[in-house]
Design a protein around this motif. Structure first.
Motif, PDB file in Angstrom:
ATOM      1  N   SER A 196     -15.570   1.526  37.487  1.00 35.60           N
ATOM      2  CA  SER A 196     -14.184   1.789  37.876  1.00 35.60           C
ATOM      3  C   SER A 196     -13.386   2.367  36.707  1.00 35.60           C
ATOM      4  N   ILE A 197     -13.604   1.835  35.514  1.00 40.27           N
ATOM      5  CA  ILE A 197     -12.933   2.395  34.338  1.00 40.27           C
ATOM      6  C   ILE A 197     -13.284   3.871  34.194  1.00 40.27           C
ATOM      7  N   TYR A 198     -14.554   4.168  34.324  1.00 39.75           N
ATOM      8  CA  TYR A 198     -15.035   5.529  34.084  1.00 39.75           C
ATOM      9  C   TYR A 198     -14.482   6.507  35.123  1.00 39.75           C
ATOM     10  N   LEU A 199     -14.510   6.129  36.403  1.00 35.69           N
ATOM     11  CA  LEU A 199     -14.094   7.070  37.442  1.00 35.69           C
ATOM     12  C   LEU A 199     -12.582   7.198  37.578  1.00 35.69           C
ATOM     13  N   LEU A 200     -11.850   6.137  37.297  1.00 35.16           N
ATOM     14  CA  LEU A 200     -10.416   6.144  37.581  1.00 35.16           C
ATOM     15  C   LEU A 200      -9.548   6.524  36.393  1.00 35.16           C
ATOM     16  N   HIS A 201     -10.089   6.429  35.171  1.00 35.35           N
ATOM     17  CA  HIS A 201      -9.214   6.690  34.023  1.00 35.35           C
ATOM     18  C   HIS A 201      -8.681   8.120  33.970  1.00 35.35           C
ATOM     19  N   PRO A 202      -9.425   9.153  34.446  1.00 33.83           N
ATOM     20  CA  PRO A 202      -8.816  10.499  34.415  1.00 33.83           C
ATOM     21  C   PRO A 202      -7.547  10.598  35.244  1.00 33.83           C
ATOM     22  N   LEU A 203      -7.444   9.823  36.327  1.00 31.89           N
ATOM     23  CA  LEU A 203      -6.241   9.865  37.161  1.00 31.89           C
ATOM     24  C   LEU A 203      -5.054   9.276  36.410  1.00 31.89           C
ATOM     25  N   VAL A 204      -5.275   8.144  35.751  1.00 39.70           N
ATOM     26  CA  VAL A 204      -4.194   7.545  34.961  1.00 39.70           C
ATOM     27  C   VAL A 204      -3.812   8.477  33.818  1.00 39.70           C
ATOM     28  N   LEU A 205      -4.807   9.086  33.209  1.00 40.38           N
ATOM     29  CA  LEU A 205      -4.542   9.992  32.088  1.00 40.38           C
ATOM     30  C   LEU A 205      -3.727  11.203  32.530  1.00 40.38           C
ATOM     31  N   GLN A 206      -3.959  11.679  33.754  1.00 34.09           N
ATOM     32  CA  GLN A 206      -3.158  12.802  34.253  1.00 34.09           C
ATOM     33  C   GLN A 206      -1.683  12.429  34.326  1.00 34.09           C
ATOM     34  N   VAL A 207      -1.410  11.220  34.769  1.00 27.17           N
ATOM     35  CA  VAL A 207      -0.021  10.769  34.850  1.00 27.17           C
ATOM     36  C   VAL A 207       0.582  10.671  33.456  1.00 27.17           C
ATOM     37  N   VAL A 208      -0.181  10.107  32.506  1.00 23.13           N
ATOM     38  CA  VAL A 208       0.299   9.992  31.131  1.00 23.13           C
ATOM     39  C   VAL A 208       0.584  11.371  30.554  1.00 23.13           C
ATOM     40  N   ARG A 209      -0.304  12.324  30.791  1.00 23.35           N
ATOM     41  CA  ARG A 209      -0.101  13.677  30.265  1.00 23.35           C
ATOM     42  C   ARG A 209       1.122  14.329  30.902  1.00 23.35           C
ATOM     43  N   ARG A 210       1.352  14.053  32.168  1.00 26.50           N
ATOM     44  CA  ARG A 210       2.521  14.641  32.842  1.00 26.50           C
ATOM     45  C   ARG A 210       3.813  14.077  32.251  1.00 26.50           C
ATOM     46  N   ILE A 211       3.786  12.791  31.867  1.00 30.77           N
ATOM     47  CA  ILE A 211       5.000  12.157  31.325  1.00 30.77           C
ATOM     48  C   ILE A 211       5.223  12.555  29.872  1.00 30.77           C
ATOM     49  N   THR A 212       4.175  12.477  29.065  1.00 34.09           N
ATOM     50  CA  THR A 212       4.334  12.757  27.631  1.00 34.09           C
ATOM     51  C   THR A 212       4.397  14.243  27.346  1.00 34.09           C
ATOM     52  N   TRP A 213       3.620  15.014  28.068  1.00 37.25           N
ATOM     53  CA  TRP A 213       3.602  16.475  28.045  1.00 37.25           C
ATOM     54  C   TRP A 213       3.126  17.055  26.717  1.00 37.25           C
ATOM     55  N   ASP A 214       3.899  16.924  25.653  1.00 42.07           N
ATOM     56  CA  ASP A 214       3.543  17.533  24.373  1.00 42.07           C
ATOM     57  C   ASP A 214       3.535  16.453  23.296  1.00 42.07           C
ATOM     58  N   PRO A 215       2.348  16.156  22.693  1.00 43.33           N
ATOM     59  CA  PRO A 215       2.299  15.100  21.675  1.00 43.33           C
ATOM     60  C   PRO A 215       3.150  15.412  20.452  1.00 43.33           C
ATOM     61  N   ALA A 216       3.433  16.692  20.210  1.00 44.14           N
ATOM     62  CA  ALA A 216       4.250  17.054  19.051  1.00 44.14           C
ATOM     63  C   ALA A 216       5.681  16.551  19.176  1.00 44.14           C
ATOM     64  N   LEU A 217       6.106  16.248  20.398  1.00 49.11           N
ATOM     65  CA  LEU A 217       7.469  15.780  20.616  1.00 49.11           C
ATOM     66  C   LEU A 217       7.599  14.270  20.465  1.00 49.11           C
ATOM     67  N   LEU A 218       6.468  13.576  20.251  1.00 45.00           N
ATOM     68  CA  LEU A 218       6.472  12.128  20.157  1.00 45.00           C
ATOM     69  C   LEU A 218       6.093  11.687  18.751  1.00 45.00           C
ATOM     70  N   THR A 219       6.644  10.567  18.328  1.00 49.19           N
ATOM     71  CA  THR A 219       6.231   9.999  17.044  1.00 49.19           C
ATOM     72  C   THR A 219       4.867   9.343  17.197  1.00 49.19           C
ATOM     73  N   LEU A 220       4.229   9.054  16.066  1.00 53.19           N
ATOM     74  CA  LEU A 220       2.929   8.396  16.110  1.00 53.19           C
ATOM     75  C   LEU A 220       3.036   7.032  16.785  1.00 53.19           C
ATOM     76  N   GLU A 221       4.113   6.297  16.495  1.00 52.00           N
ATOM     77  CA  GLU A 221       4.287   4.979  17.106  1.00 52.00           C
ATOM     78  C   GLU A 221       4.398   5.101  18.628  1.00 52.00           C
ATOM     79  N   GLU A 222       5.105   6.109  19.106  1.00 53.73           N
ATOM     80  CA  GLU A 222       5.230   6.302  20.549  1.00 53.73           C
ATOM     81  C   GLU A 222       3.892   6.665  21.174  1.00 53.73           C
ATOM     82  N   ARG A 223       3.152   7.487  20.506  1.00 53.13           N
ATOM     83  CA  ARG A 223       1.849   7.882  21.057  1.00 53.13           C
ATOM     84  C   ARG A 223       0.869   6.712  21.070  1.00 53.13           C
ATOM     85  N   LEU A 224       0.905   5.873  20.033  1.00 55.80           N
ATOM     86  CA  LEU A 224       0.044   4.683  20.023  1.00 55.80           C
ATOM     87  C   LEU A 224       0.449   3.709  21.125  1.00 55.80           C
ATOM     88  N   SER A 225       1.745   3.628  21.392  1.00 56.91           N
ATOM     89  CA  SER A 225       2.204   2.783  22.494  1.00 56.91           C
ATOM     90  C   SER A 225       1.686   3.303  23.830  1.00 56.91           C
TER      91      SER A 225
END
Length: 441
Positions: free
Chosen positions: A357-386
């Motif tokens: 389940s971890i293997y098959l479902l994590h890309p879906l969660v990651l898509q949501v995270v990428r849609r929210i964060t969008w560009d890692p350059a706009l976030l601090t390291l602490e925010e990205r680790l969170s």
């Protein structure tokens, strides 16, 4: 008058305690769980930790390492599971109920995400030719049919399925103890096939629809035959399934022949390790012969490389990272095997139960995270680790729910159906006379 009495049979050895059986399985569960989390970490690098990607990826491929550990575990477990069960029908019923329910859920969610363009789009082939793409996905061989997967991690299931087909062919034809020989043959053939056969050879020459439909027909015939009556019919079906798997691996995989055959060599290497663990006599010679497999595969990677038109620097990085991942996976599995009698923390072993389940479902969660964060350059390291911690927490929680409400009920149903259809060895099946090592498979 002397009355003949039946000799009293010797007492049966006591059954292995439940704790002992769980201990034997827990190290495999731990490897699965850790491998799944490493794959999640690999896929999180681009959106959350590009610095790690730039610094480490040229030297070590975390994702390849994780899936190779998965492949070694499958090779170690699956063939023995079939031999212990003694029934091809029972084996495939349990496999289908193990793989397809969660796969169908993930595929449906991935399709919805792609159509809604949550982050990625639906692959062009799926949009233009949805029925052939669906048929390719239903076979789980889409990566060997040159069809992009709806969810990128589905590619590994194609090689799992090819391995199942080969194991079934060996079982039905009565070929036993194939692990070491098959691993060496695949390792030797990998560079030869990689040098001679371009990727996607069948699809480019016969057409996508022809290949997909032809594969579906061969699969239908092969399964109908191996599940039928009569030794000759079953062997004919087994030959069809085995040849189909070999042809697709060598002449039509997306990643190319040498990588496909290297994956098979790795999986049968896991089988050989299982046989070596339970064998007696000439173990040293077999161990040295088995050690040649990763050496040959690393040499093949260094010689052939990706073959995808990369720059010289990128090809060098690929060769090094892939070779390091391969060596790391083999060493990790060897370490797990050596420490298999040690107690494993319950939480780590539990991760193995939900690793699919971890293997098959994590890309879906990651898509949501990428849609929210969008560009890692706009976030601090602490925010990205969170966000990274949140990603892992959500993926594990979602996997626990999927295992509880999708995987486990489906697996229990599969076991009941397999028992209802009978899983005892067939009378003329050679496996009925083959002793099988103890242990869970």
């Amino acid at each position: 008058m002397h009355v003949a009495t039946r000799p009293t049979p010797p007492p049966s050895p006591p059954a292995a305690p439940r704790a002992s059986r769980a201990l034997r399985q827990s190290w495999l569960d731990a490897l699965r769980g850790v491998a799944a989390l490493i794959v999640v970490f690999e896929h999180s690098l681009d959106p959350l930790l590009p610095e790690v990607r730039a610094a480490i990826s040229p030297w070590f491929d975390f994702g390849q390492y994780g899936v190779l550990v998965f492949f070694l575990v499958s090779g170690y477990v699956v063939p023995i599971s079939l031999e212990r069960r003694g029934s091809v029908r029972g084996f495939w019923i349990t496999r289908l109920f193990r793989l397809y329910p969660l796969w169908a859920l993930a595929a449906a969610a991935g399709t919805v995400f792609a159509v809604a363009e949550v982050y990625t789009r639906l692959p062009a082939q799926a949009a233009e030719r949805p029925w052939t793409a669906l048929l390719a996905h239903l076979t789980m061989l889409q990566d060997l049919l040159q069809v992009p997967a709806v969810i990128n991690v589905f590619w590994t299931l194609s090689y799992e399925m090819a391995f199942y087909l080969l194991v079934t062919a060996f079982f039905v034809t009565g070929v036993r103890r194939t692990g070491l020989g098959a691993a060496l043959v695949f390792a030797v053939c990998a560079p030869i096939a990689g040098a001679l056969l371009p990727a996607g050879l069948l699809t480019r020459n016969l057409g996508e629809t022809t290949v997909i439909c032809g594969v579906a027909v061969v699969l239908a015939f092969g399964f109908a035959a191996v599940l039928g009556k009569g030794r000759d019919l079953r062997r004919c079906g087994a030959a069809a399934l085995g040849v189909l798997a070999l042809v697709l691996l060598a002449a039509n995989s997306r990643v190319g022949a040498w990588q496909s055959l290297a994956i098979m060599a790795t999986m049968f290497g896991g089988t050989a390790l299982r046989h070596l663990e339970h064998s007696s006599g000439e173990r040293t010679k077999r161990a040295w012969a088995l050690a040649l497999v990763p050496v040959l595969l690393v040499a093949t990677a260094v010689w052939l490389g990706p073959g995808w038109g990369m720059s010289e620097a990128d090809q060098l990085a690929f060769k090094w990272s892939w070779s390091a991942a391969l060596a790391g996976a083999w060493l990790t599995f060897a370490a797990g095997l050596a420490l298999r009698n040690r107690a494993i923390p319950r939480a780590v072993a539990w991760l193995g139960l939900v690793s699919y389940s971890i293997y098959l479902l994590h890309p879906l969660v990651l898509q949501v995270v990428r849609r929210i964060t969008w560009d890692p350059a706009l976030l601090t390291l602490e925010e990205r680790l969170s966000w990274l911690a949140t990603l892992f927490a959500v993926v594990v929680a979602l996997a626990a729910l999927a295992y509880r409400y999708v995987e486990r009920p489906a697996q229990e149903l599969g076991r009941r159906l397999a028992a209802r259809h009978g899983t005892a060895p067939q009378r003329d099946d050679p496996s009925a006379r083959i002793p099988v090592p103890a242990g869970r498979g």
